[in-house]
Design an enzyme around this catalytic site. Sequence first.
Site, mmCIF file in Angstrom:
data_model
loop_
_atom_site.group_PDB
_atom_site.id
_atom_site.type_symbol
_atom_site.label_atom_id
_atom_site.label_comp_id
_atom_site.label_asym_id
_atom_site.label_seq_id
_atom_site.Cartn_x
_atom_site.Cartn_y
_atom_site.Cartn_z
ATOM 1 N N SER A 75 0.835 -1.191 0.000
ATOM 2 C CA SER A 75 0.000 0.000 0.000
ATOM 3 C C SER A 75 0.879 1.255 0.000
ATOM 4 O O SER A 75 1.710 1.413 -0.885
ATOM 5 C CB SER A 75 -0.955 -0.034 1.202
ATOM 6 O OG SER A 75 -1.974 0.919 1.072
ATOM 7 N N ARG A 130 -11.776 7.668 8.759
ATOM 8 C CA ARG A 130 -11.346 6.272 8.833
ATOM 9 C C ARG A 130 -12.415 5.338 8.281
ATOM 10 O O ARG A 130 -12.095 4.358 7.591
ATOM 11 C CB ARG A 130 -11.024 5.910 10.278
ATOM 12 C CG ARG A 130 -10.594 4.469 10.491
ATOM 13 C CD ARG A 130 -9.323 4.145 9.730
ATOM 14 N NE ARG A 130 -8.800 2.834 10.094
ATOM 15 C CZ ARG A 130 -7.736 2.275 9.548
ATOM 16 N NH1 ARG A 130 -7.082 2.918 8.589
ATOM 17 N NH2 ARG A 130 -7.308 1.078 9.931
ATOM 18 N N ASP A 154 -8.720 -6.352 -5.071
ATOM 19 C CA ASP A 154 -8.356 -4.997 -4.622
ATOM 20 C C ASP A 154 -8.854 -3.975 -5.639
ATOM 21 O O ASP A 154 -8.386 -3.933 -6.771
ATOM 22 C CB ASP A 154 -6.836 -4.916 -4.483
ATOM 23 C CG ASP A 154 -6.352 -3.611 -3.847
ATOM 24 O OD1 ASP A 154 -7.169 -2.686 -3.665
ATOM 25 O OD2 ASP A 154 -5.144 -3.522 -3.539
ATOM 26 N N HIS A 163 -8.154 -4.961 -0.613
ATOM 27 C CA HIS A 163 -6.841 -4.352 -0.410
ATOM 28 C C HIS A 163 -6.146 -4.866 0.847
ATOM 29 O O HIS A 163 -4.924 -5.047 0.865
ATOM 30 C CB HIS A 163 -7.000 -2.831 -0.332
ATOM 31 C CG HIS A 163 -5.705 -2.097 -0.177
ATOM 32 N ND1 HIS A 163 -4.732 -2.101 -1.149
ATOM 33 C CD2 HIS A 163 -5.211 -1.344 0.849
ATOM 34 C CE1 HIS A 163 -3.697 -1.375 -0.743
ATOM 35 N NE2 HIS A 163 -3.959 -0.907 0.461
ATOM 36 N N ASP A 164 -6.898 -5.113 1.888
ATOM 37 C CA ASP A 164 -6.319 -5.560 3.164
ATOM 38 C C ASP A 164 -5.771 -6.982 3.126
ATOM 39 O O ASP A 164 -5.189 -7.440 4.118
ATOM 40 C CB ASP A 164 -7.364 -5.466 4.278
ATOM 41 C CG ASP A 164 -7.253 -4.163 5.063
ATOM 42 O OD1 ASP A 164 -6.307 -3.397 4.813
ATOM 43 O OD2 ASP A 164 -8.123 -3.914 5.921
#
Length: 492
Positions: A152, A221, A315, A348-349
């Site tokens: 990232s 967030r 992602d 993405h994580d």
Amino acid sequence: MKKGSVGNVETKTYALPNELVLKSGKTLKEVNIAYETYGKLNKDKNNAILVFHALSGNAHAAGIHKTDGKLGWWDALIGPLKCIDTNKYFVICSNVLGGCNGTTGPSSINPDTNKPYGIDFPVITISDMVTLQKNLIDHLGIKKLFSIIGGSMGGMQALEWCATYPEVINSAVIIATTSSSSPQQIAFNEIGRRAIMSDPKWDGGKYYYKNQPSEGLALARMIGHVTYLSKDSMHEKFGRCLQDKNEYGFNFETDFQVESYLKYQGDSFTKRFDANSYLYLTKALDYFDLTKNGSLSDAFEKLSAKIMIVSINSDWLYTPEEAKEIVSAMSTSGINVKYHEIKSIYGHDAFLIENGQMSYIISEFLSEKIVENIMTKNFSTIYENETIKKAASLMVSKNITHIPVVSNENKLLGIITAWDVSKSIAEENSIENIKISQMMTKNVITAFIDDKIEKIAIKMQEYNISCLPVVDQNGLVIGMISAENITNTITI
């Protein structure tokens, strides 16, 4: 043997002796960088791996922190016998410039005012983060990094290292990132920043002796966290399940589990992160663009390290297509680059979740050493019309046993060895008069820079050779690789 932990760790701080000059032209005084290390730096200082954290990360990548007992954010991958094996490697992770976990950032004290910087802190870039990291590496006495690894925002830092300090890295693992932030990525970051700056408690960034703008930061967030997930992972984790109820509330309180989850992510984030840091780091993401001075391949024109690019099929923040653009640009520049796409529903994580896949990719890549990584680039050559006596003198003065015989254009013609010199003497010939061309071996076994070390070791054993010339595709000599080089590498 069982995989282990690096144990209890503490964060160290290095204070720069000089001001830090930023990409904007502004300078920062009294800059500190917080970092942690795991494993031992070897005698030759050639086993160091620099790990980069993502947006909300910190220097605590592995082990158990002495102050709060928390496990490092990549502890599953860093440690004894893990894929980033601290029995072999000296691992370094630092908090980025602009962060809020020990490295100088907007919450740090401005030496000119003796108050927190707030938004008087200068806007920074990924390049500035890397410049600070290079200062740390220099301080540790490391001339060349065995590898750099990041995902990232950490992947952006790795790419910046490849472009700015290509001579300092042997290899890089670049995960779930992009070479330039897209309009969509910038848009999400801007929404997050507006959420913070619209919170009345933000107070122009001057909230440090009051209450942090927690509502704005939590909302930022929540927005950002959605981009780290995927549609499939959200469906599997939450579906349309309600939170602690069987029926809709018919009000604007929390109904769904996904709402409760995002609220928890937002609220917990405010307890460990600074709102102004979020502004500065997302702005650094927006500014990141390795193509701004020309084509992307131009950014890597001086890079000779081997590279692994990793993407995640689900992602949608930093897509596989963006990763493949990096692969294409590096391939155009003649770089030894490989590509791997993680299969995962976690979006993405996934690079922080799919520990099995990540461990396999990284361990295989790090253990696959090639000739270019270890060959000797400072070597001697000789011409075929020179004498055996000249070769003997070179061997004694340079403490070598093999000398490539080359043309005026440095093209390999043959090789002369200590055995050839000894043979000439044994035959009672005058080595002053014998030409290299009379004694050299013309059918030379060679190596290429992208040959695997294992392949060369087998070749040496098969032909009973202890040293090989390394040649390019045109037959020009560019290095030498010896059995000693290989033995030293295996012991790292």
